[in-house]
Design a protein around this motif. Structure first.
Motif, mmCIF file in Angstrom:
data_model
loop_
_atom_site.group_PDB
_atom_site.id
_atom_site.type_symbol
_atom_site.label_atom_id
_atom_site.label_comp_id
_atom_site.label_asym_id
_atom_site.label_seq_id
_atom_site.Cartn_x
_atom_site.Cartn_y
_atom_site.Cartn_z
ATOM 1 N N PHE A 195 -32.207 34.983 92.971
ATOM 2 C CA PHE A 195 -31.658 36.331 93.151
ATOM 3 C C PHE A 195 -31.040 36.804 91.844
ATOM 4 O O PHE A 195 -30.055 36.239 91.368
ATOM 5 N N PHE A 196 -31.647 37.843 91.252
ATOM 6 C CA PHE A 196 -31.118 38.459 90.034
ATOM 7 C C PHE A 196 -30.495 39.815 90.329
ATOM 8 O O PHE A 196 -29.669 40.302 89.573
ATOM 9 N N GLY A 197 -30.927 40.451 91.414
ATOM 10 C CA GLY A 197 -30.448 41.771 91.776
ATOM 11 C C GLY A 197 -31.565 42.792 91.751
ATOM 12 O O GLY A 197 -32.581 42.635 91.058
ATOM 13 N N GLY A 198 -31.400 43.843 92.546
ATOM 14 C CA GLY A 198 -32.413 44.881 92.629
ATOM 15 C C GLY A 198 -33.096 44.869 93.986
ATOM 16 O O GLY A 198 -32.934 43.941 94.792
ATOM 17 N N GLN A 199 -33.864 45.907 94.254
ATOM 18 C CA GLN A 199 -34.476 46.072 95.567
ATOM 19 C C GLN A 199 -35.444 44.945 95.912
ATOM 20 O O GLN A 199 -35.466 44.446 97.037
ATOM 21 N N ASP A 200 -36.269 44.527 94.946
ATOM 22 C CA ASP A 200 -37.242 43.472 95.218
ATOM 23 C C ASP A 200 -36.553 42.154 95.533
ATOM 24 O O ASP A 200 -36.979 41.400 96.420
ATOM 25 N N ASP A 201 -35.475 41.843 94.813
ATOM 26 C CA ASP A 201 -34.738 40.602 95.062
ATOM 27 C C ASP A 201 -34.032 40.647 96.419
ATOM 28 O O ASP A 201 -33.921 39.625 97.105
ATOM 29 N N ARG A 202 -33.585 41.827 96.831
ATOM 30 C CA ARG A 202 -32.958 41.941 98.147
ATOM 31 C C ARG A 202 -33.983 41.692 99.255
ATOM 32 O O ARG A 202 -33.655 41.119 100.303
ATOM 33 N N GLU A 203 -35.234 42.120 99.029
ATOM 34 C CA GLU A 203 -36.293 41.836 99.998
ATOM 35 C C GLU A 203 -36.584 40.338 100.040
ATOM 36 O O GLU A 203 -36.833 39.767 101.116
ATOM 37 N N ALA A 204 -36.572 39.683 98.870
ATOM 38 C CA ALA A 204 -36.775 38.234 98.824
ATOM 39 C C ALA A 204 -35.666 37.511 99.584
ATOM 40 O O ALA A 204 -35.919 36.528 100.304
ATOM 41 N N LEU A 205 -34.439 37.991 99.431
ATOM 42 C CA LEU A 205 -33.311 37.376 100.148
ATOM 43 C C LEU A 205 -33.443 37.597 101.652
ATOM 44 O O LEU A 205 -33.102 36.722 102.455
ATOM 45 N N GLU A 206 -33.930 38.764 102.047
ATOM 46 C CA GLU A 206 -34.150 39.045 103.470
ATOM 47 C C GLU A 206 -35.168 38.075 104.056
ATOM 48 O O GLU A 206 -34.998 37.565 105.171
ATOM 49 N N LEU A 207 -36.252 37.815 103.305
ATOM 50 C CA LEU A 207 -37.245 36.846 103.761
ATOM 51 C C LEU A 207 -36.629 35.456 103.833
ATOM 52 O O LEU A 207 -36.930 34.681 104.761
ATOM 53 N N GLY A 208 -35.778 35.125 102.860
ATOM 54 C CA GLY A 208 -35.101 33.830 102.892
ATOM 55 C C GLY A 208 -34.263 33.656 104.135
ATOM 56 O O GLY A 208 -34.180 32.546 104.698
ATOM 57 N N GLY A 209 -33.620 34.737 104.594
ATOM 58 C CA GLY A 209 -32.846 34.665 105.826
ATOM 59 C C GLY A 209 -33.712 34.333 107.022
ATOM 60 O O GLY A 209 -33.316 33.576 107.916
ATOM 61 N N ARG A 210 -34.916 34.906 107.067
ATOM 62 C CA ARG A 210 -35.830 34.594 108.171
ATOM 63 C C ARG A 210 -36.283 33.136 108.101
ATOM 64 O O ARG A 210 -36.437 32.470 109.126
ATOM 65 N N MET A 211 -36.536 32.666 106.883
ATOM 66 C CA MET A 211 -36.950 31.265 106.743
ATOM 67 C C MET A 211 -35.836 30.314 107.165
ATOM 68 O O MET A 211 -36.097 29.227 107.691
ATOM 69 N N ALA A 212 -34.583 30.716 106.918
ATOM 70 C CA ALA A 212 -33.447 29.853 107.256
ATOM 71 C C ALA A 212 -33.334 29.631 108.756
ATOM 72 O O ALA A 212 -32.724 28.644 109.204
ATOM 73 N N GLU A 213 -33.926 30.522 109.566
ATOM 74 C CA GLU A 213 -33.885 30.364 111.014
ATOM 75 C C GLU A 213 -34.776 29.232 111.502
ATOM 76 O O GLU A 213 -34.611 28.746 112.614
ATOM 77 N N HIS A 214 -35.731 28.828 110.681
ATOM 78 C CA HIS A 214 -36.677 27.787 111.103
ATOM 79 C C HIS A 214 -36.055 26.412 110.873
ATOM 80 O O HIS A 214 -35.587 26.111 109.781
ATOM 81 N N PRO A 215 -36.040 25.550 111.878
ATOM 82 C CA PRO A 215 -35.367 24.256 111.736
ATOM 83 C C PRO A 215 -36.015 23.316 110.725
ATOM 84 O O PRO A 215 -35.346 22.406 110.223
ATOM 85 N N ALA A 216 -37.299 23.527 110.421
ATOM 86 C CA ALA A 216 -37.984 22.632 109.489
ATOM 87 C C ALA A 216 -37.925 23.119 108.052
ATOM 88 O O ALA A 216 -38.484 22.486 107.156
ATOM 89 N N VAL A 217 -37.271 24.251 107.815
ATOM 90 C CA VAL A 217 -37.215 24.830 106.470
ATOM 91 C C VAL A 217 -35.787 24.770 105.939
ATOM 92 O O VAL A 217 -34.855 25.227 106.608
#
Length: 822
Positions: free
Chosen positions: A631-653
């Motif tokens: 995460f460096f900042g900016g709209q694209d990085d915020r989208e990457a962080l949003e995807l990371g949040g979804r991945m964090a919901e998976h117990p194997a990730v």
């Protein structure tokens, strides 16, 4: 120089021994073939912007090489295309034609034709009947007007003229429909089905015409002979469909994918079957190509066997031998034979009659089937496409002396004209409606901020082949929430539309069930394996899978991708990177699907209807993953962080977040950008031209990070890094092998840290500075990389830039000041 054809030798002893190679059959054939291929390819290149099929270039090339243009020089004709050499050229070309008609038979699926319904049959029947009747009417005019036309018997001349005006060229039509993006419209579906009916009817009529024509004298013969020829032809067809078809099913079963290797003996047996079938129909008195066509119909369309046959012969036949046949048609065409107002009037009459009969007949019956006015008109224009089959009919008519030189030239020009005008006419009068979806969630953040149908994620994943399947499934699985939410996955296999028969066959086999179209599942074959893999994955629950295929030219296939995303209200498009790493460590190899596919990704990234992720696959096919979000900042990085949040919901990730924080020194170090002098998007990174206040961007970044940390505190490891050695730190994460996947933003609205990387020489500029760094071939990065680009309606344009120092104010234009504005 006159030659006794019986004294012609095959090959020469060479120029050093006093032989002129052009006086020998084989060296002259090489020269003729090379000349035809070079000229036809050059003309195809010139006609490509007009979206004209390749057959147009091949016929025009033959006309230019023949007596109409270059052949006016008698020395050239006697040296390059002497009369004694033509039987050899036409024999080689006829072998190509024989195998091409075998490919056409492979193209047509009889079961598919039976399923097409009464509409396609009715349109095809009327689309053949009216122009056939018109052709008979024109034949009466030609017999009375053209010198020598009345020397041929009425029966064969009328039938040949009727067939010539009523044919629709199915292979040419399929390519035109794909080029114009009409395959999945109602018009395209009806046109394909009707053309298939038309193709079968054309060969039946052609067999009738040849049976009536008899020997090469063109003189009438006993009707009893024609009846025997037709009865023998019917018996041959029954024999092939009743006995040979089951035998070929057995052969295809023996060559099924479960047996791993297709025995070469079966391939050779099948190719010999083409030749034997051609000989049998020639023996009966019907042209040899009819036997090859019927034999092609007997080959099962399911499984790998048909595809393997196509792979073995299509390039050699379609790329080398078939152009010789159509060029030989042009060589026989002497436009000078059409002289005087009367002859040109006859040409206008034939063209107008052919167009009117086909278009009016198809238009009227389409209206009867309650198609729209404009759709019916376009269908009539499409069904008027001539080309391949037309030229075959005309050549046989000339060979049988049913058509003289003047009529042959008139009909060749008619075929050229009607095919040439099809694409521009359709483009002028018809554009299929492409609806947009106002309800689409354009980015992942939109799903998080809405209560309605919360977390219903729709993803469009594109792939080039079976090699992309494991990594795509693994990536989708890592984003699949274990909560009671549903993930809708649209799989699109991207296939380049070429002149190859295989791509046209794939077009014909595809079935509409969504856009662009959904595969009909076939046992065996790569389509079944891909579909089976995703259908098996969908059984895990919470995932609905819709496999589809997009077949288009590389220059326009991005339109299919974006349209599919728009129509299906997709939130994120996943694109495979054009390079894929195989193996481990020093044994890694790189599979590169080609620069053309890289350009496809660039076009999608330029104007997508939603967020886009580009997957750089270095073996991302394991079960449990460890993922790092940079995460460096900016709209694209915020989208990457949003995807990371979804991945964090998976117990194997297991997800880690590394945030790069600017020091006060970096924030004070203002940077100014100006457009790059080279304007190259290949070597320079592109940033958005939109103005965004840096302070507001930083506030948004801090808010998103704070929200993320509060939600995933204790689950996600969060680290902040500072310092100026960003390149070393990023590469260190990629080279460590600690992470299976690193997710980064593209950085179109760069933070000061990312902006400092803008003056680096880009290897893959479409991935942004950080993504390019991790995707570089020579950096020894072990992790796969996912580059995120967030959808933003205000992001209208990107521009290649050069980084300049803040004190360098000369020539600064348009990009803003990073420390204050981007």
């Amino acid at each position: 120089m006159a030659f006794n054809i019986s004294s012609i030798k095959t090959s020469s002893n060479g120029a050093w021994q006093g032989d002129n190679p052009l006086n020998f059959a084989f060296p002259l054939l090489i020269v003729q073939t090379t000349l035809i291929l070079v000229l036809s390819r050059f003309l195809a290149f010139l006609l490509k912007p007009l979206r004209q099929p390749k057959v147009i270039a091949e016929i025009v090339g033959g006309i230019l090489l023949g007596p109409s243009a270059f052949g006016r020089n008698k020395g050239y004709m006697l040296r390059i295309f002497p009369a004694w050499s033509m039987p050899g050229l036409e024999t080689v070309a006829s072998i190509g034609l024989l195998f091409f008609l075998f490919l056409v038979g492979l193209e047509l699926d009889l079961n598919s034709i039976r399923r097409s319904g009464s509409k396609a049959f009715g349109i095809a029947f009327c689309g053949i009947s009216l122009p056939f009747i018109c052709g008979i009417g024109v034949a009466f005019v030609l017999r009375k007007t053209v010198d020598g036309a009345d020397k041929v018997g009425y029966g064969q001349f009328l039938v040949f003229m009727g067939v010539a005006l009523s044919i629709t060229a199915f292979p040419v039509l399929a390519r035109i429909l794909a080029e114009l993006k009409l395959l999945t419209t109602q018009v395209g579906e009806v046109a394909m089905a009707s053309a298939a009916f038309n193709d079968v009817a054309a060969w039946i009529l052609l067999a009738l015409a040849v049976a009536l024509a008899g020997n090469d004298s063109g003189q009438p013969k006993s009707p009893l002979i024609s009846i025997w020829v037709l009865l023998s032809g019917v018996a041959f067809v029954i024999f092939m469909l009743v006995l040979i078809r089951p035998a070929m099913k057995w052969v295809a079963h023996r060559c099924s994918p479960e047996r791993d290797v297709i025995d070469e003996a079966y391939i050779c047996l099948t190719l010999a079957g083409v030749m034997v079938s051609g000989f049998m129909t020639d023996l009966i008195g019907i042209h040899a190509i009819f036997g090859a066509f019927i034999f092609g119909l007997t080959i099962p369309k399911e499984g790998d066997f048909a595809e393997k046959l196509i792979e073995r012969i299509e390039d050699f036949v379609s790329g080398l031998l078939l152009p010789l046949y159509f060029a030989s048609s042009g060589l026989k065409t002497d436009v000078a034979k059409i002289k005087g107002g009367k002859a040109w009037g006859l040409l206008a009459l034939v063209i107008s009659t052919a167009c009117a009969g086909k278009i009016i007949g198809t238009f009227a019956v389409a209206l009867m089937f309650r198609m729209g006015f404009k759709e019916s008109l376009v269908l009539g224009v499409l069904m008027n496409t001539k080309g391949l089959v037309e030229l075959i009919v005309l050549n046989i008519g000339k060979e049988k002396k049913v058509l003289n030189d003047e009529i042959f030239a008139i009909l060749v020009l008619m075929a050229l004209f009607t095919t040439f005008i099809t694409t521009p006419t359709v483009m002028a009068i018809y554009k299929p409606a492409r609806g947009s979806s106002a309800l689409a969630r354009r980015k992942l953040r939109d799903l998080t901020n809405t209560d309605e149908s919360k977390d219903q994620l729709r993803i469009l994943a594109c792939l080039h082949g079976t090699g992309n399947v494991p990594s795509i499934i693994n990536l989708i699985e890592s984003t699949r929430s274990t909560k009671k939410s549903q993930l809708k996955l649209f799989i699109m296999h991207l296939v380049e539309l070429t002149e190859r028969s295989s791509s046209i066959i794939m077009v014909h086999r595809a079935r509409k069930n969504g856009l662009p179209f959904i595969n009909r599942i076939r046992k065996g074959g790569w389509q079944d394996r891909v579909t089976g893999a995703f259908q098996a994955y969908s059984q895990l629950g919470q995932v609905l899978v819709w496999p589809s295929t997009a077949i288009s030219t590389l220059s326009t296939i991005h339109e299919d991708i974006c349209h599919m995303a728009e129509t299906k209200r997709v939130t994120m498009i996943i694109l495979p990177f054009h390079k894929q790493w195989r193996g481990e460590g020093d044994h890694q190899t790189i599979d590169n699907v080609g620069h053309g596919w890289r350009l496809v990704n660039q076009r999608v990234l330029k104007s997508p209807p939603c967020s886009v992720a580009v997957l750089v696959d270095r073996g991302f096919d394991k079960g449990a993953q460890r993922v790092c979000i940079l995460f460096f900042g900016g709209q694209d990085d915020r989208e990457a962080l949003e995807l990371g949040g979804r991945m964090a919901e998976h117990p194997a990730v297991k997800v880690d977040v590394v945030r790069f924080v600017e020091t006060e020194e970096i924030q004070r170090d203002g940077l100014i950008f100006r457009p790059s002098a080279s304007k190259s998007t290949e070597k320079n990174y592109s940033f958005s031209t939109a103005s965004i206040t840096t302070e507001k961007e930083k506030e948004s970044d801090d808010a998103v990070v704070a929200e993320f940390r509060s939600k995933w505190d204790g689950t996600v490891e969060y680290v902040e890094k500072t310092g100026s050695n960003v390149v070393e730190q990023v590469l260190g994460l990629g080279q460590s092998g600690e992470y299976d996947l690193i997710v980064v933003g593209k950085g179109r609205f760069p933070s000061p840290t990312v902006a400092k990387l803008a003056d680096r020489q880009a290897e893959h500029a479409e991935l942004g500075p950080v993504g390019d760094l991790l995707a570089s071939s020579n950096r020894h990065v072990l992790s796969s990389v996912l580059v995120m680009q967030q959808h933003n309606t205000s992001q209208v344009e990107e521009m290649p830039v050069t980084k300049v120092d803040q004190n360098d104010n000369d020539g600064v234009a348009g990009m803003g000041e990073i420390s204050k504005e981007v």
